[in-house]
Design a protein around this motif. Sequence first.
Motif, PDB file in Angstrom:
ATOM      1  N   PHE B 284     -52.210   6.313  16.031  1.00  0.00           N
ATOM      2  CA  PHE B 284     -51.068   7.171  15.703  1.00  0.00           C
ATOM      3  C   PHE B 284     -49.854   6.803  16.562  1.00  0.00           C
ATOM      4  O   PHE B 284     -48.723   6.794  16.075  1.00  0.00           O
ATOM      5  CB  PHE B 284     -51.432   8.648  15.881  1.00  0.00           C
ATOM      6  N   ALA B 285     -50.113   6.505  17.833  1.00  0.00           N
ATOM      7  CA  ALA B 285     -48.993   6.108  18.700  1.00  0.00           C
ATOM      8  C   ALA B 285     -48.382   4.793  18.199  1.00  0.00           C
ATOM      9  O   ALA B 285     -47.159   4.628  18.198  1.00  0.00           O
ATOM     10  CB  ALA B 285     -49.473   5.967  20.140  1.00  0.00           C
ATOM     11  N   LEU B 293     -50.613  -1.272  20.728  1.00  0.00           N
ATOM     12  CA  LEU B 293     -50.757  -0.501  21.974  1.00  0.00           C
ATOM     13  C   LEU B 293     -52.207  -0.522  22.459  1.00  0.00           C
ATOM     14  O   LEU B 293     -52.656   0.405  23.135  1.00  0.00           O
ATOM     15  CB  LEU B 293     -50.303   0.951  21.755  1.00  0.00           C
ATOM     16  N   SER B 294     -52.938  -1.583  22.086  1.00  0.00           N
ATOM     17  CA  SER B 294     -54.366  -1.593  22.435  1.00  0.00           C
ATOM     18  C   SER B 294     -54.590  -1.621  23.943  1.00  0.00           C
ATOM     19  O   SER B 294     -55.680  -1.302  24.410  1.00  0.00           O
ATOM     20  CB  SER B 294     -55.061  -2.775  21.754  1.00  0.00           C
ATOM     21  N   ASP B 295     -53.575  -1.976  24.714  1.00  0.00           N
ATOM     22  CA  ASP B 295     -53.752  -1.968  26.173  1.00  0.00           C
ATOM     23  C   ASP B 295     -53.341  -0.638  26.804  1.00  0.00           C
ATOM     24  O   ASP B 295     -53.341  -0.486  28.012  1.00  0.00           O
ATOM     25  CB  ASP B 295     -52.966  -3.137  26.804  1.00  0.00           C
ATOM     26  N   VAL B 296     -52.995   0.354  25.966  1.00  0.00           N
ATOM     27  CA  VAL B 296     -52.585   1.667  26.493  1.00  0.00           C
ATOM     28  C   VAL B 296     -53.805   2.582  26.592  1.00  0.00           C
ATOM     29  O   VAL B 296     -54.678   2.572  25.719  1.00  0.00           O
ATOM     30  CB  VAL B 296     -51.507   2.301  25.587  1.00  0.00           C
ATOM     31  N   PRO B 298     -55.524   5.951  26.090  1.00  0.00           N
ATOM     32  CA  PRO B 298     -55.240   7.188  25.334  1.00  0.00           C
ATOM     33  C   PRO B 298     -55.373   8.446  26.191  1.00  0.00           C
ATOM     34  O   PRO B 298     -54.781   9.479  25.854  1.00  0.00           O
ATOM     35  CB  PRO B 298     -56.298   7.167  24.219  1.00  0.00           C
ATOM     36  N   ASP B 299     -56.141   8.348  27.270  1.00  0.00           N
ATOM     37  CA  ASP B 299     -56.282   9.519  28.131  1.00  0.00           C
ATOM     38  C   ASP B 299     -55.252   9.517  29.268  1.00  0.00           C
ATOM     39  O   ASP B 299     -55.275  10.389  30.139  1.00  0.00           O
ATOM     40  CB  ASP B 299     -57.712   9.587  28.685  1.00  0.00           C
ATOM     41  N   GLY B 300     -54.369   8.535  29.252  1.00  0.00           N
ATOM     42  CA  GLY B 300     -53.269   8.489  30.212  1.00  0.00           C
ATOM     43  C   GLY B 300     -52.015   9.077  29.598  1.00  0.00           C
ATOM     44  O   GLY B 300     -52.059   9.664  28.505  1.00  0.00           O
ATOM     45  N   PRO B 301     -50.894   8.937  30.294  1.00  0.00           N
ATOM     46  CA  PRO B 301     -49.644   9.533  29.795  1.00  0.00           C
ATOM     47  C   PRO B 301     -49.094   8.821  28.557  1.00  0.00           C
ATOM     48  O   PRO B 301     -49.481   7.693  28.267  1.00  0.00           O
ATOM     49  CB  PRO B 301     -48.684   9.364  30.976  1.00  0.00           C
ATOM     50  N   VAL B 302     -48.188   9.487  27.894  1.00  0.00           N
ATOM     51  CA  VAL B 302     -47.473   8.890  26.765  1.00  0.00           C
ATOM     52  C   VAL B 302     -46.689   7.677  27.295  1.00  0.00           C
ATOM     53  O   VAL B 302     -46.083   7.766  28.364  1.00  0.00           O
ATOM     54  CB  VAL B 302     -46.499   9.928  26.159  1.00  0.00           C
ATOM     55  N   PRO B 303     -46.717   6.546  26.587  1.00  0.00           N
ATOM     56  CA  PRO B 303     -46.025   5.346  27.096  1.00  0.00           C
ATOM     57  C   PRO B 303     -44.570   5.629  27.462  1.00  0.00           C
ATOM     58  O   PRO B 303     -43.877   6.377  26.756  1.00  0.00           O
ATOM     59  CB  PRO B 303     -46.113   4.370  25.919  1.00  0.00           C
ATOM     60  N   SER B 304     -44.134   4.999  28.549  1.00  0.00           N
ATOM     61  CA  SER B 304     -42.784   5.271  29.034  1.00  0.00           C
ATOM     62  C   SER B 304     -41.747   4.362  28.383  1.00  0.00           C
ATOM     63  O   SER B 304     -40.563   4.600  28.480  1.00  0.00           O
ATOM     64  CB  SER B 304     -42.745   5.092  30.549  1.00  0.00           C
TER      65      SER B 304
END
Lengths: 367, 438
Positions: B284-285, B293-296, B298-304
Amino acid sequence: MTFHLAVALKDTGWHPAAPPGDVLEPDFWVSQIQEAERGLATLVTLEDGFARRGLDSVLIALRAGPVTSHVGLVPTVVATHTEPFHVSTQIATLDWVTAGRAGERIKVSADPAEAALFGRRDPSSETREGLFDEAIDHVEVQRRLWDSWEDDAEIRDAATNRFVDRDKLHYIDFVGSHFAVRGPSITPRPPQGQPIVTALAHVDTAYRLAARCADLVFTTPDGVGRDGPTGDAATTLRGVRSAEAEIGRAEPAQVLGDLVVFLDDDATAASTRWTRLDGERTLRSDADVFAGTVDQLATKLEGWAAAGLDGARLRPAVAEHDLPRIARDLAPELARRGLTRTAYEADTLRGLLGLAKPADRYAGVQS
Amino acid sequence: MTQKKQIHLAAHFPGVNNTTVWSDPASGSHIEFESFRHFAQSAERGLFDFLFLAEGLRLREQGGKIYDLDVMGRPDNVSILQAMAAVTSHIGLAGTVNSTFNEPLDVARKLASLDFLSGGRAAWNVVTSWDEFTGENFRRGGYLPKEKRYLRAQEMLDVAKQLWDTDGGEFDIHTDQFDITGRFPVPRSPQGHPVIIQAGDSEEGREFAAASADAIFTRHAEKQAGMEFYADVKGRLAAHGRRHEDLKILPAATFVLGDTEDEAAENARQVQYQQVSPATAIAFAEQVWNRDLSDVDPDGPVPSFDPKTEDDVDSGGHISKGRASVRQYRDPVATAREWRELGEAKGWSLREVVIAKNGRHTFVGTPQRVADTIDDFVQSNASDGFVLVPHITPGGMDPFVDQVVPLLQEKGSFRTSYEGTTLRENLGLAPVRALSQS
C-alpha cells in the motif's frame, strides 16, 4: 465405446410451426434440460444468435447448472461479435458452477443483420474464410486463458502472505490478425481444465474450423449444406477426418450426426404430424429429418454407429412431444441394444466423453 | 401510526482486495459454486434486497508483477449471479458490467436474460474502465480516450434503456459512440429495466446517478459526511423529474460483532491486522510512494522521503496497475506527508497508519449496538441502508443475519418478509414506464 445421445434444444422445437411456449421462463428450459438428463443424454446444446428472438444461451445454461447433475451443458457462442476474454470466463464459470459439465458450441456469423446490431464491422468487406479464421483465434484465446492459471496456482501461504504463486499464472500474449489478448484470465482454471468446444460443420470451411479447434463435431449426414448435399454418415465423417489430416491433427475429434426427429407410435402418425405442421410453415433443415417409430430410429442410429459416428445429436421437431419420446422411449431402447449407457458413469462432460483432463500448456513454463 | 423508514441491505461478496481475510481457517473457496450458494442463501435468509458482485477484467500488477497478496481469481459475475438465481427465490442479483469493453446490444440482452431467468431480480452497476491496462485483454484495446469513457457509459445506459423499451421490436440508434440498427431479440423483461446502480462520488457521478440510477453506492459511511452526501444527491433528483424515493443511497460498510463492546473491539483489531499483513502494508505504501519499498520496515516509521511522481518513473506510469483506488492519491506528496504526520502524532508504525487509512467503514460492537447505529444512520437520512461486506467468505454474513437482523426487525425498521417478487418492488422503486409513455 458408448454411442452418445445428445439433444439439441431450440425454442419450442426445430419445426417452425411447433406450438409456442414460455421460452422466456426459466422453468421452460430447466424442464427440457432435465428431461434430456432423464434420457441419460451426454449433453444438450442450446441454439443462439443475436438476431434471433430469445434469451442468452450461456445464461440459460448457467440457470440450469445448479438444478441438473450430470448432463453436459453446451450453449452457443457467436465468435464474430463477442470478446474471447468475456466468453472464456463465462464458460469457465459454467464449468465451476457445474463442477465440470461445461462446453460451448462455437458459431460464425456472416449475417449482415447481426452485424448491424453491433455496428462495428462491415460484413460486405469480410470473407467467409476470414470469419472462420477469426473464430479459430477466438477459441485459441479462450483455451490459452483457461490454461493461464495452473491448477495449483492458489497456495494461501500464510508464511509469505501470498495467496497465489504468481509463477503459476501466465500471460497468454496472443496476437492474431483480428485481435490481441494479454491475459491471464481472471478466473482460475476450470475443473475440466478445458471445457468441451464443439462446432457444427457441413461445408469444407467449417470442417477446417472443427479440425482446428473442436473436441466434438456435429455433422449432418444425408443433409443439405451450403454447397449442396452433405453425403451419408461415413462421408461426413471422412470430411472431418480429411480436414484433420490436412493440418496434421493428432487426436481426432468425436463426431456426432445431427437429425431432426418426429417420433410416434407408428410411422404414419409421425409423417402425418410432419405434413400437418408443414402446412402451417415449412420446415427447412440442414440436417436430415426422421419421422417414424422409436424402433426405426434406433435401427438407423445403429447404422450410424456402424459407419463410425460417435453419437447422434437429435433435434426434437416439437419439444413438448418429441423430447419426452427421445428421453423416455428411445434412450432405453438404445441402451437395451447396447448402444448407449445405462447410467451416468462420470460426473464431468469430459468423463462422459471418455476424454482425460488435458495437461496445462503453461505448467512449468517460466513467465 | 406511520411506518418507520425502512432499511435496505445488500450483501457484497468481495472479489479482489485485502479486506477478505483468506488466511483465516473459516475462509472458504471464492470460486467454487458452493461458496456463492451459501452466501446468496444466507443473504436471502436475512431478507436482504440484493447481493452484489464487482467485476474483474484484468489481474492487478505491482512493480511489473502480478499482485499476489490478496484473494484473486473469480468467476464472471453476471454468469455466477445467473447460477445463484437457481438456488434463491427473492434476493436481487446485482453485477458490475463495464461500459468500455462491452457492446450495448450484448449487455442489454444479457441483463434482460438475467431478469427473465431470475423472475425480475437483475441489477446493473454501470461503470467505466479506467485504463488501457485493462484494454489489453480486449479486441478493441485501450481505444477510448479517458474523456470519452463517461460519455460512452452514459450513452451505453441510454441505449440499453432504449433497447429494453423496444419490447423486442425495431430500433435504429445513432449516437457519438454507437451506430446500431435492427430488432432487439428480447421482449420487455419482468422489471421493464433491470435496476440501475451507479457508484462514484465525483460531480459527474452524482449527476449521472441523480439522472439515471435507481441506487447509488457510496463510500460515505460516516454519519455527518453521509448526511451531506444524502442531502446533496437527493436534492438533485427534482431537476430530473424524479422523486426523493426514486434513488436509494447505499454506502458500503463492514461489521465486526462481539458479545461485549470490548470483545468486539478486540475482534475488530485482530481483523484489521489480518487484513493488512506486513507485506500488504508495504504494498500500500508503494502505491503512494510509487517506488519499490521492499527495504522499508513495515513496523518502523512512515518513510521520511517523498514519493516519486508519475513523471519521475523511467518506464512511465504508475507502479500499481489495475487498481482504481490508486487514483485517490492525486497528490502523493501530500498523502505521504499526511501519513507521516499521523504516524508521528500517534506514534504509529507504517503498518498501523495503513490500517487506519485504508480500512473500510466498520460497525463494531454488540449486535444491539450495531443495530442501533445502523438504524440511527438510516433514520437520520445519512443513507437508505448499506451494502455490507463481510471479511470472511462465504460464511461471514451469517452472524449479521442471525444476530443483527432480528434486532432491526424488532425496531420496526426492517422487513419481516419480502414485500414483492422483483428487486424493484423490494427496493420500493416505482415501476418503469416505457419512454414513449413518459
